[in-house]
Design an enzyme around this catalytic site. Structure first.
Site, short mmCIF file in Angstrom:
data_model
loop_
_atom_site.label_atom_id
_atom_site.label_comp_id
_atom_site.label_asym_id
_atom_site.label_seq_id
_atom_site.Cartn_x
_atom_site.Cartn_y
_atom_site.Cartn_z
N ASP A 1 8.16 -6.56 -31.53
CA ASP A 1 8.32 -6.63 -29.88
C ASP A 1 9.56 -7.77 -29.96
OD1 ASP A 1 7.18 -5.85 -27.52
OD2 ASP A 1 5.84 -7.54 -27.81
N GLU B 1 9.71 -3.54 -23.37
CA GLU B 1 9.07 -2.95 -21.59
C GLU B 1 10.90 -2.88 -20.90
OE1 GLU B 1 7.85 -7.58 -20.40
OE2 GLU B 1 6.78 -6.84 -22.68
N LYS C 1 9.80 -2.33 -30.17
CA LYS C 1 9.00 -1.91 -28.91
C LYS C 1 9.82 -2.36 -27.97
CE LYS C 1 4.46 -3.51 -27.10
NZ LYS C 1 4.77 -4.61 -26.33
N ASP D 1 5.66 -10.04 -28.44
CA ASP D 1 6.42 -11.50 -28.29
C ASP D 1 5.28 -12.37 -27.66
OD1 ASP D 1 5.63 -9.65 -25.44
OD2 ASP D 1 8.15 -10.63 -24.94
N GLU E 1 -0.02 -0.73 -19.64
CA GLU E 1 -0.53 -2.10 -19.49
C GLU E 1 -1.20 -2.38 -18.21
OE1 GLU E 1 1.07 -5.34 -21.35
OE2 GLU E 1 -0.75 -7.15 -20.47
O1 KIV Z 1 3.54 -8.74 -26.51
C1 KIV Z 1 2.37 -8.32 -27.32
O2 KIV Z 1 1.64 -9.14 -27.80
C2 KIV Z 1 1.99 -6.59 -25.98
C3 KIV Z 1 0.71 -6.08 -26.32
C4 KIV Z 1 -0.45 -7.68 -25.18
C5 KIV Z 1 0.46 -4.70 -25.55
O3 KIV Z 1 3.21 -6.05 -25.98
#
Ligand code: KIV
Length: 260
Positions: free
Chosen positions: A83, A115, A113, A44, A182
């Protein structure tokens, strides 16, 4: 076709895993088919590096589906992780499953993915139980930028470090196939990497992780002043574009292009 089992086998062999972000078909082909990175992340971060936002918060599910679909078009054989954007999984399990399903069905992602630790583990468990592979993301959480006090290093005190380790174990137990960690101290990232059986992909978290991910714009010199201090720039594509465009403009203005 790269599979999750290939990525996990790499950890078992002690090989380092390479992941980079991609947001469009052309870049996806260059990174995956041509340069052979192990995994593509449709982050994202697209909101910040392509759409001009200050944070990732305005990125929508429609944005993510569109960019994931484009990346799949450019890299049909790649392992593509998409994401889940802000508020696409936090409201409830049903919403989370529906949106994860959209990224798989309409975006043709290989995995999603999301968070967060703590409550996110239950969400991960349910999404995984529906057959969708999930990558966790701990440490600096860009979707929680306001709560975390900016884009800054996390897990800097012993209490937060214990929490990070506990959250990473909870995500592994919930069925996550890998974890992004991260901007945390290298020794903490190393500890998490040794504890978990699943691959741990670091970003700004030192050399001891099973692999590394960066935002592709940062390694290519397309981020200007926004490049984070931990990223390494390998080429100045921004300058190459500026130079090419100046030459083209000069040729048009002088009449040197096109040929008669
Ligand atoms: O959105 C993204 O690019 C990420 C990376 C920084 C791991 O989550």
């Amino acid at each position: 076709m790269t599979r999750i089992s290939d990525i996990q086998a790499k950890k078992a062999r002690g090989g380092k895993i390479v992941m980079l972000t991609a947001y469009d078909a052309w870049m996806a082909r260059l990174l995956a088919a041509d340069a052979g990175v192990d995994m593509l992340l449709v982050g994202d971060s697209v909101g910040m590096v392509e759409l001009g936002y200050e944070t990732t918060l305005p990125v929508t599910m429609s944005d993510m589906v569109r960019h994931t679909r484009a990346v799949r078009a450019g890299a049909p054989e790649a392992l593509i992780v998409a994401d889940m954007p802000f508020l696409s999984h936090q409201i409830g399990i049903t919403q989370a499953m529906r949106n994860a399903g959209r990224l798989m069905q309409q975006g043709a992602a290989s995995a999603v993915k999301l968070e967060g630790g703590g409550p996110a583990a239950a969400t991960v468990e349910r999404i995984v139980s529906s057959g969708i592979p999930v990558m966790g993301h701990l440490g600096l959480l860009p979707q929680s930028v306001h709560q975390q006090g900016g884009f800054r290093r996390q897990a800097t005190n012993p209490e937060a470090q214990l929490q990070l380790v506990a959250d990473s174990v909870a995500l592994e137990n919930a069925g996550a196939f890998a974890l992004v960690i991260e901007c945390v101290p290298a020794d903490v990232a190393g500890e998490v990497t040794r504890r978990l059986h699943i691959p741990v992909i670091g970003i700004g978290s030192g050399p001891d992780c099973d692999g590394q991910v960066l935002v592709t714009h940062d390694i290519l010199g397309l981020s200007g002043d926004a490049k984070p201090p931990f990223a390494r720039q390998y080429v100045d594509v921004g300058r190459a574009i500026r130079d090419a465009v100046k030459c083209f403009s000069a040729d048009v203005r002088s009449g040197a292009f096109p040929h008669a």
